[in-house]
Design a protein around this motif. Sequence first.
Motif, PDB file in Angstrom:
ATOM      1  N   PRO A  40       0.813  -1.212   0.072  1.00  0.00           N
ATOM      2  CA  PRO A  40      -0.047  -0.096  -0.023  1.00  0.00           C
ATOM      3  C   PRO A  40       0.700   1.323  -0.023  1.00  0.00           C
ATOM      4  O   PRO A  40       1.948   1.253   0.694  1.00  0.00           O
ATOM      5  CB  PRO A  40      -0.818  -0.021   1.424  1.00  0.00           C
ATOM      6  CG  PRO A  40      -0.175  -1.225   2.054  1.00  0.00           C
ATOM      7  CD  PRO A  40       0.525  -1.835   1.135  1.00  0.00           C
ATOM      8  N   VAL A  41       0.301   2.240  -0.508  1.00  0.00           N
ATOM      9  CA  VAL A  41       0.991   3.689  -0.868  1.00  0.00           C
ATOM     10  C   VAL A  41      -0.121   4.740   0.091  1.00  0.00           C
ATOM     11  O   VAL A  41      -1.310   4.589  -0.328  1.00  0.00           O
ATOM     12  CB  VAL A  41       1.048   3.906  -2.213  1.00  0.00           C
ATOM     13  CG1 VAL A  41       1.602   5.335  -2.235  1.00  0.00           C
ATOM     14  CG2 VAL A  41       2.335   3.037  -2.730  1.00  0.00           C
ATOM     15  N   LEU A  42       0.354   5.419   0.848  1.00  0.00           N
ATOM     16  CA  LEU A  42      -0.458   6.641   1.408  1.00  0.00           C
ATOM     17  C   LEU A  42      -0.257   7.769   0.869  1.00  0.00           C
ATOM     18  O   LEU A  42       1.011   8.174   0.204  1.00  0.00           O
ATOM     19  CB  LEU A  42      -0.125   6.695   2.742  1.00  0.00           C
ATOM     20  CG  LEU A  42      -0.142   5.487   3.729  1.00  0.00           C
ATOM     21  CD1 LEU A  42       0.265   6.028   5.199  1.00  0.00           C
ATOM     22  CD2 LEU A  42      -1.794   5.107   3.843  1.00  0.00           C
ATOM     23  N   GLY A  43      -1.142   8.458   0.382  1.00  0.00           N
ATOM     24  CA  GLY A  43      -1.087   9.797  -0.240  1.00  0.00           C
ATOM     25  C   GLY A  43      -1.720  10.793   0.539  1.00  0.00           C
ATOM     26  O   GLY A  43      -2.515  11.001   1.212  1.00  0.00           O
ATOM     27  N   PHE A  44      -0.772  12.087   0.548  1.00  0.00           N
ATOM     28  CA  PHE A  44      -1.069  13.365   1.448  1.00  0.00           C
ATOM     29  C   PHE A  44      -1.013  14.434   0.381  1.00  0.00           C
ATOM     30  O   PHE A  44      -0.273  14.457  -0.670  1.00  0.00           O
ATOM     31  CB  PHE A  44       0.098  13.322   2.415  1.00  0.00           C
ATOM     32  CG  PHE A  44       0.121  12.131   3.474  1.00  0.00           C
ATOM     33  CD1 PHE A  44      -0.669  12.264   4.390  1.00  0.00           C
ATOM     34  CD2 PHE A  44       0.844  11.262   3.235  1.00  0.00           C
ATOM     35  CE1 PHE A  44      -0.365  11.314   5.519  1.00  0.00           C
ATOM     36  CE2 PHE A  44       1.049  10.232   4.178  1.00  0.00           C
ATOM     37  CZ  PHE A  44       0.123  10.270   5.445  1.00  0.00           C
ATOM     38  N   GLU A  45      -1.845  15.571   0.901  1.00  0.00           N
ATOM     39  CA  GLU A  45      -1.600  16.957   0.246  1.00  0.00           C
ATOM     40  C   GLU A  45      -0.586  17.423   0.879  1.00  0.00           C
ATOM     41  O   GLU A  45      -0.136  16.880   2.152  1.00  0.00           O
ATOM     42  CB  GLU A  45      -2.785  17.641   0.465  1.00  0.00           C
ATOM     43  CG  GLU A  45      -4.284  17.440   0.340  1.00  0.00           C
ATOM     44  CD  GLU A  45      -4.159  17.498  -1.368  1.00  0.00           C
ATOM     45  OE1 GLU A  45      -3.351  18.372  -1.825  1.00  0.00           O
ATOM     46  OE2 GLU A  45      -4.868  16.702  -2.095  1.00  0.00           O
TER      47      GLU A  45
END
Length: 60
Positions: A40-45
């Motif tokens: 999994p990859v987490l995405g953030f602003e």
Amino acid sequence: MESNWRKSSHSSDQGGECVEIAELLGAAVAVRDSRDITGPVLGFEPSAFAAFLDRTTAAG
């Protein structure tokens, strides 16, 4: 996900906690476990990621 991933300067080469980050199109920041690059990859602003870094580096 094709990106230029780079390992955190706080990660060790000894198999400990390893985190990589990448800047994505659309000005997002992605975070993944460098030992599981297909996981999994987490995405953030960017502003949320900057706030996260401020809080975690101040605590360490």
